[in-house]
Enzyme design. Structure first.
Site, PDB file in Angstrom:
ATOM      1  N   GLU A 105     -12.585  35.192   3.858  1.00 54.03           N
ATOM      2  CA  GLU A 105     -13.094  36.142   2.875  1.00 54.03           C
ATOM      3  C   GLU A 105     -11.941  37.026   2.373  1.00 54.03           C
ATOM      4  OE1 GLU A 105     -15.559  39.102   4.644  1.00 54.03           O
ATOM      5  OE2 GLU A 105     -16.461  39.750   2.743  1.00 54.03           O
ATOM      6  N   HIS A 106     -11.231  37.660   3.311  1.00 60.26           N
ATOM      7  CA  HIS A 106     -10.083  38.514   2.984  1.00 60.26           C
ATOM      8  C   HIS A 106      -8.835  37.916   3.597  1.00 60.26           C
ATOM      9  CE1 HIS A 106     -13.494  41.501   3.411  1.00 60.26           C
ATOM     10  NE2 HIS A 106     -13.086  41.782   2.193  1.00 60.26           N
ATOM     11  N   HIS A 122     -36.226   8.472 -26.392  1.00 65.16           N
ATOM     12  CA  HIS A 122     -34.923   9.068 -26.641  1.00 65.16           C
ATOM     13  C   HIS A 122     -34.216   8.293 -27.761  1.00 65.16           C
ATOM     14  CE1 HIS A 122     -35.531  10.946 -22.697  1.00 65.16           C
ATOM     15  NE2 HIS A 122     -34.429  11.651 -22.859  1.00 65.16           N
ATOM     16  N   ASP A 165     -11.597  47.184  -0.500  1.00 70.55           N
ATOM     17  CA  ASP A 165     -12.996  47.534  -0.228  1.00 70.55           C
ATOM     18  C   ASP A 165     -13.473  48.669  -1.115  1.00 70.55           C
ATOM     19  OD1 ASP A 165     -13.407  45.678   1.765  1.00 70.55           O
ATOM     20  OD2 ASP A 165     -12.697  46.997   3.357  1.00 70.55           O
ATOM     21  N   HIS A 201     -16.760  46.677  11.316  1.00 68.63           N
ATOM     22  CA  HIS A 201     -17.990  46.488  10.520  1.00 68.63           C
ATOM     23  C   HIS A 201     -19.189  46.140  11.400  1.00 68.63           C
ATOM     24  CE1 HIS A 201     -17.495  47.052   6.288  1.00 68.63           C
ATOM     25  NE2 HIS A 201     -16.350  46.425   6.284  1.00 68.63           N
ATOM     26  N   GLN A 239     -11.815  45.406   9.704  1.00 66.07           N
ATOM     27  CA  GLN A 239     -12.964  44.508   9.565  1.00 66.07           C
ATOM     28  C   GLN A 239     -13.762  44.435  10.855  1.00 66.07           C
ATOM     29  OE1 GLN A 239     -13.962  43.295   6.447  1.00 66.07           O
ATOM     30  NE2 GLN A 239     -12.388  44.825   6.096  1.00 66.07           N
TER      31      GLN A 239
END
Lengths: 436, 436
Positions: A334-335, A427, A368, A269, A266
């Protein structure tokens, strides 16, 4: 070189400064820049008002791609198929296996209509229908990932979306054949070689040659993200993703090299990516740090990894797995890798995470590409309240209400009392007309 | 009085100007005002940084409610229960029936974990977990609707959210007992008598006495809506609702007074509300317009109805139901009444609507209170891509991936090829470590 030493932050659960250190480590806010905002506003307004001519102008300006008509920017299905055929057998095979696994997992997410009948004949239910048309943004250049095309387009395709329109900028006209091949496999209807805020505006409002879509998904730079926020409401959008994150929690019995590489996967990235390891085994934390430093010189993207690990990475020592799980829930990653012997046990303590990778063999990187589940996941702690991209993002729901005469009479009495309590007499009277 | 005559727009499907007239009729954009933006930014920042003291200061300033500590602003469960007991039997009964019906419908929306095992022992699945804590905004004063409390809080409660925190401004200290009673029935944990942008900021970031929540739902004025947009990302939010809408499509055989009152039931909400009738029966359109004008003087909210109908209302003549359905799909209405003999037939032609009310007896107003399905629905054409509020908005999903040793070896080879194709070698090597 000393300057290339990896020195992730070291945190100790329960220390006096732990909570504050963790807050600082996790703090992340995307900066909204007034200049970007203004540039994007102008682009969106011009494309909205002037259509193709503005779109062509911005494409010339930003992508140095000269087209005299928007038709020249369209890549049709034949061109996509051609890209697929041109791949090496190895690449084509890998892409096909990934696509098949992603499709098969996502088919499990298809939601079915349901309804039930009450004693008086009244029927209530919910219906699921696909969106009509979806736009998929794919970044150009270095960040053009075929895996992203599969992960975004296949769920839409499985949901039954009739037309997935993909846009991808091709600065200088350079096409990425892997990306086009992925589009062919994922059921993309057509590809337009446009990008930036102008592509988002064209998808949201439509132009003479770009059809207006109902939702726009896919990652992009700050201009693309700002444009997506701007057109939200006119169309649906997916989440605005923050930097990628991985959190590994380990009992200390996995090969330290494996964990080091998982953290790197990661960190490579981008420089803002965040890689964190939690363990009750202090010696293991040292071993992993040693592995990271030993492996770093062999990495292609060592500069990015170094900045990411030193600025945002951390090794956290916890007294036990229960405390570890508490930290995981605070981070809502996230992961999340559960690199332990019995991941099911630990799983029951975890409340928040985008995707959980269980056991020593489940490298995050498998998720991934080809595990099957989506790799578009909530970042920056948003897993507390949001979910992986899925088929459900391309299906919408409609409530169905069919009162029988008897049912309407009974319900009308209830509605009448409540509507009058709220001072909404039209109504009330509308309901009262149906009372026998 | 001539000034009170209702004159909805008249559109004819297929006429030269039809498409443009329809576009104009439906055009709606909430205006983002730089002044509101600035005021809200200041409030949010101050509450975020200063906590309770800023919250108390703004509550004094905007709601004229003086409290020396935030504790004084808390209404506990006993106070809510007391409100429930204080209602008339008729009101309490109606509220309980509505709550029970809403709960029973929403229980059908609960999503269940699923997983499957592959031949090599790999397990893939998806897990559903409730959000930890949710904030519910309830507007004060005239727009405080007990039905909204039920519709927002019950789905959260059914999802398993541990704590629903409700905020409601009480300008001058005035409490709405119906709203508090609804909170008691819906399982709200505590109520805070705060409102405006300061309440949204307190819920998003937490203060000494207001717990930070994971998602904020519920309607509010422009300051509340602006604050919600601002804190989005820090917490989840529901949609920013536009004005209420009703679209009735009728074969012309329903009592025109019923349809007129159904149209009024949304028109009375506010001056921007939109009420539209579609029919192939031209004479019926005239009859409904006549009914509307005859009934108008008997309506309590005739001023609001007049402005709404004359500014945004329309009667649309279509050649047949197929053309009618096409117009419905173009509008993608929040509320759709199929006031026809065989609504199932027509239903199959409809792709976009928030909620569909089928048959002559199903007045839209029943759905507002007690049919069971949610009354928080996508407005302004967003039913093309979004859905009614539901239990699914309070459950989040997590992907589960557990590779066996054999599975990781096979998948690792695929991931390795694709990662190297994307130039992400740490990804590739992390996967390769698990290849046997």
């Amino acid at each position: 070189m000393a300057s290339e030493m990896l020195q992730p932050s070291r945190l100790v659960y329960g220390s006096e400064t732990f909570k504050q250190q963790l807050d600082t480590l996790l703090a992340w806010e995307s900066v909204s820049d007034a200049n970007v905002q203004q540039v994007v506003t102008d682009i969106v307004e011009r494309v909205r008002n002037e259509g193709d001519s503005a779109l062509l102008e911005f494409t010339r300006k930003f992508d140095h791609l000269t087209a005299t008509s928007a038709e020249e920017l369209i890549l049709n299905k034949e061109r996509l198929q051609q890209a697929l055929v041109s791949l090496s057998d190895e690449q084509r095979n890998a892409l096909e296996i990934a696509a098949a696994r992603i499709r098969s997992y996502h088919e499990k997410q298809l939601q079915q209509d349901w309804s039930f009948q009450e004693e008086d004949g009244t029927v209530l239910g919910q219906r699921f229908t696909p969106l009509d048309r979806v736009g998929l943004y794919v970044p150009g250049g270095q960040a053009a990932y075929p895996s992203s095309v599969l992960m975004n387009a296949i769920p839409a395709n499985v949901a039954g979306v009739q037309e997935v329109v993909m846009v991808v900028p091709t600065p200088g006209g350079e096409l990425n054949e892997l990306v086009l091949a992925a589009a062919a496999l994922a059921g993309v209807e057509r590809v337009l070689t446009i990008g930036g805020a102008q592509a988002i505006a064209a998808l949201a409002y439509g132009t003479e040659s770009v059809p207006a879509v109902d939702k726009i998904v896919g990652p992009g730079n700050i201009y693309v993200a700002t444009a997506k926020r701007m057109v939200f409401g006119q169309v649906g959008i997916d989440m605005i993703a923050g930097p990628s994150e991985i959190l590994v929690i380990s009992d200390g019995k996995t090969d330290p090299d494996w964990i080091a590489m998982d953290l790197f996967s990661q960190a490579e990235h981008d420089e803002d990516a965040q890689a964190i390891l939690i363990s009750p085994d202090l010696e293991f934390l040292d071993q992993v740090q040693e592995s990271m430093n030993r492996l770093l010189p062999t990495m292609e993207r060592k500069g990015i990894i170094t900045t990411s690990v030193n600025d945002r990475g951390a090794l956290i020592h916890v007294p036990d797995m229960k405390a570890g799980a508490e930290v995981v829930n605070r981070i809502a990653p996230e992961h999340l890798e559960l690199s332990v012997e019995e991941p099911e046990e630990l799983l029951s303590l975890i409340r928040h995470a985008g995707a959980i990778f269980m056991g020593r063999y489940t490298a995050e990187a498998l998720g991934d590409y080809c595990a099957g589940p989506n790799h578009v996941l909530p970042t920056s702690g948003t897993a507390r309240f949001s979910s992986p991209l899925g088929v459900y993002d391309f299906q919408k729901k409609t409530s169905l209400i069919h009162f029988s005469e008897a049912g309407a009479s009974k319900a009308g009495q209830v509605a009448s009392v409540l509507a009058r309590g709220e001072g909404l007499t039209a109504h009330a009277r509308s309901a009262e007309y149906r009372i026998k």
